[in-house]
Design a protein around this motif. Structure first.
Motif, PDB file in Angstrom:
ATOM      1  N   ASP A   1       0.829  -1.210   0.000  1.00 43.21           N
ATOM      2  CA  ASP A   1       0.000   0.000   0.000  1.00 43.21           C
ATOM      3  C   ASP A   1       0.861   1.256   0.000  1.00 43.21           C
ATOM      4  O   ASP A   1       0.533   2.266  -0.647  1.00 43.21           O
TER       5      ASP A   1
ATOM      6  N   VAL B   1      -4.156  10.210   3.817  1.00 38.40           N
ATOM      7  CA  VAL B   1      -5.269   9.654   4.595  1.00 38.40           C
ATOM      8  C   VAL B   1      -5.578   8.222   4.190  1.00 38.40           C
ATOM      9  O   VAL B   1      -5.854   7.362   5.032  1.00 38.40           O
ATOM     10  N   ARG B   2      -5.513   7.963   2.874  1.00 37.55           N
ATOM     11  CA  ARG B   2      -5.810   6.592   2.418  1.00 37.55           C
ATOM     12  C   ARG B   2      -4.808   5.597   2.992  1.00 37.55           C
ATOM     13  O   ARG B   2      -5.189   4.531   3.481  1.00 37.55           O
TER      14      ARG B   2
ATOM     15  N   GLY C   1      -5.394   5.202   6.754  1.00 36.05           N
ATOM     16  CA  GLY C   1      -6.621   4.448   7.029  1.00 36.05           C
ATOM     17  C   GLY C   1      -6.455   2.963   6.764  1.00 36.05           C
ATOM     18  O   GLY C   1      -6.872   2.112   7.558  1.00 36.05           O
ATOM     19  N   LEU C   2      -5.840   2.640   5.615  1.00 35.43           N
ATOM     20  CA  LEU C   2      -5.611   1.230   5.290  1.00 35.43           C
ATOM     21  C   LEU C   2      -4.660   0.579   6.286  1.00 35.43           C
ATOM     22  O   LEU C   2      -4.846  -0.589   6.671  1.00 35.43           O
TER      23      LEU C   2
ATOM     24  N   ALA D   1      -6.546  -0.146   9.479  1.00 35.61           N
ATOM     25  CA  ALA D   1      -7.465  -1.267   9.248  1.00 35.61           C
ATOM     26  C   ALA D   1      -6.712  -2.589   9.196  1.00 35.61           C
ATOM     27  O   ALA D   1      -7.174  -3.609   9.734  1.00 35.61           O
TER      28      ALA D   1
ATOM     29  N   VAL E   1     -14.428  -1.797   5.008  1.00 33.96           N
ATOM     30  CA  VAL E   1     -13.693  -0.587   5.408  1.00 33.96           C
ATOM     31  C   VAL E   1     -12.823  -0.085   4.258  1.00 33.96           C
ATOM     32  O   VAL E   1     -12.747   1.124   3.984  1.00 33.96           O
ATOM     33  N   SER E   2     -12.164  -1.004   3.572  1.00 35.52           N
ATOM     34  CA  SER E   2     -11.287  -0.598   2.467  1.00 35.52           C
ATOM     35  C   SER E   2     -12.075   0.050   1.347  1.00 35.52           C
ATOM     36  O   SER E   2     -11.585   0.989   0.689  1.00 35.52           O
TER      37      SER E   2
ATOM     38  N   ILE F   1     -12.581   3.593   2.112  1.00 39.61           N
ATOM     39  CA  ILE F   1     -11.358   4.399   2.056  1.00 39.61           C
ATOM     40  C   ILE F   1     -10.912   4.666   0.631  1.00 39.61           C
ATOM     41  O   ILE F   1     -10.428   5.761   0.309  1.00 39.61           O
ATOM     42  N   LEU F   2     -11.099   3.693  -0.286  1.00 37.90           N
ATOM     43  CA  LEU F   2     -10.474   3.759  -1.602  1.00 37.90           C
ATOM     44  C   LEU F   2     -11.203   4.562  -2.673  1.00 37.90           C
ATOM     45  O   LEU F   2     -10.573   4.881  -3.687  1.00 37.90           O
TER      46      LEU F   2
END
Length: 396
Positions: free
Chosen positions: A52, A59-60, A63-64, A67, A109-110, A113-114
């Protein structure tokens, strides 16, 4: 062929129809595989953060990463929870459900975020990889020995995850992408078939392991386990539990005079006669050699004698020279004989079987008095002489 397929679906399609030994062993297998997968995912889920970091930022990426760390921690907790010495089927199912729920939740959740991620190049490819999670979940069902109904239920969960992801991602429904729906349907169906096929194979292997192929009776080890369970249940409920210890008379002489193949036929015929005598709830065990133990739940000594009378009416077959095959039987009952354990119950029945042999064979003894009664009518099986009753144990 059609009937055989229907029988397989009826037995292996619904978990409630499966025998307890099979459920116990598949629970152990499910928990072991969940532990292996959870351990692997606990490491790989967090390690993927490095991938990733190559394509996302800000932020992405944060966040990932959060998670993934949370999902990895839950996978680790799940792996630790699988340290069970003798898991029940309920425990196995709950852990399998968690194994699917954790990545399912991470996938949702992903998807939140994506959206808005770069739509070209490597970032697009990595973002698209997240969309494959439901398909991986569906395919993973095939790694476990599940009844068809269980596998279909878990496959339906993957459809729910895909539908929820469509809503989270801003699409109207899963049907907005019919190609994904049909691919998920095919993968889920193939995985459900694979899971039920595993269960069928496991059942066949367990059947070979617990049953004697010649007589189709339970083997000693598996039969003793069933007897122990029945004994504990009878003691807890203060219910009757009788056992018959059955030994074929002069079996060594049959082998010596007519050969082992004839001896095998005699054993198989005797087992079939005992099976015909028994009720559906009774358990027939090949205890060793020419010895059988019949476990009779909720049965008093008097009722056990009634079952022996059925054996008298049917007979046990004949030897090549026309002589009837006979047996000596000892009866014991856990309440009336106040036995302390299943082993004591069988031992007492064994002692009474020996008393029946000493009384002339083709007899049964049902209490401590040692009085013996005929199993088969004299016309069908003449009484053995006193000299024959004193032959060595090897010629029993």
């Amino acid at each position: 062929m059609r009937k055989a397929l229907l029988d397989v679906l009826l037995v292996y399609g619904w978990p409630g129809r499966l025998p307890q030994p099979l459920n116990r062993r598949r629970a152990e297998e499910i928990v072991a595989r969940v532990k292996a997968f959870a351990t692997l995912f606990a490491v790989l889920t967090v390690a993927w953060t490095a991938v990733d970091a190559l394509v996302f930022e800000g932020v992405r990426l944060a966040g990932l990463a959060v998670a993934r760390i949370v999902a990895g921690a839950f996978f680790a907790i799940l792996a630790l929870s699988c340290r069970l010495p003798a898991p029940t089927l309920k425990q196995a199912r709950s852990r399998l459900a968690l194994l699917l729920l954790i990545p399912g939740a991470f996938f949702l959740v992903s998807q939140a975020i994506l959206p808005g991620a770069p739509a070209a190049g490597l970032p697009q490819g990595v973002a698209a990889a997240y969309a494959f999670v439901p398909f991986v979940l569906a395919a993973g069902i095939g790694a476990f020995p599940l009844a068809l109904a269980e596998a279909v239920s878990l496959a339906a969960f993957t459809f729910a995850v895909e539908a929820a992801a469509s809503w989270v991602g801003g699409q109207a429904s899963v049907f907005a992408r019919p190609e994904d729906f049909w691919l998920l349907f095919l993968i889920g169906g193939a995985a459900a078939f694979a899971a039920s096929s595993q269960l069928t194979l496991m059942a066949a292997l367990i059947e070979q392991a617990i049953r004697d192929p010649l007589t189709r009776c339970l083997r000693h080890e598996s039969g003793a386990e069933v007897l122990e369970t029945q004994f504990l249940l009878a003691r807890r409920q203060r219910a009757a539990l009788a056992v018959l210890f059955v030994d074929i008379d002069h079996f060594k002489a049959v082998n010596d005079e007519f050969g082992h193949e004839t001896g095998d036929h005699v054993l198989a015929a005797a087992a079939e006669a005992l099976r015909a005598m028994a009720r559906e709830s009774d358990v027939l065990i090949r205890w060793g050699g020419e010895e059988f133990v019949v476990v009779l739940p909720n049965t008093s000594r008097t009722e056990a004698v009634t079952l022996i009378q059925r054996l008298r009416a049917r007979g046990l077959g004949t030897q090549p020279d026309g002589r009837a095959v006979t047996v000596s039987i000892g009866i014991a009952e856990c309440q009336g004989d106040a036995t302390a354990s299943a082993a004591d119950l069988v031992s007492l029945a064994d002692q009474r079987m020996y008393a029946a042999k000493q009384a002339g064979r083709n007899r049964y003894v049902l209490d401590s008095s040692g009085e013996a009664y005929p199993v088969l009518a004299p016309a069908a099986a003449p009484e053995s002489s006193r000299a024959a009753s004193e032959t060595s144990t090897a010629s029993r």
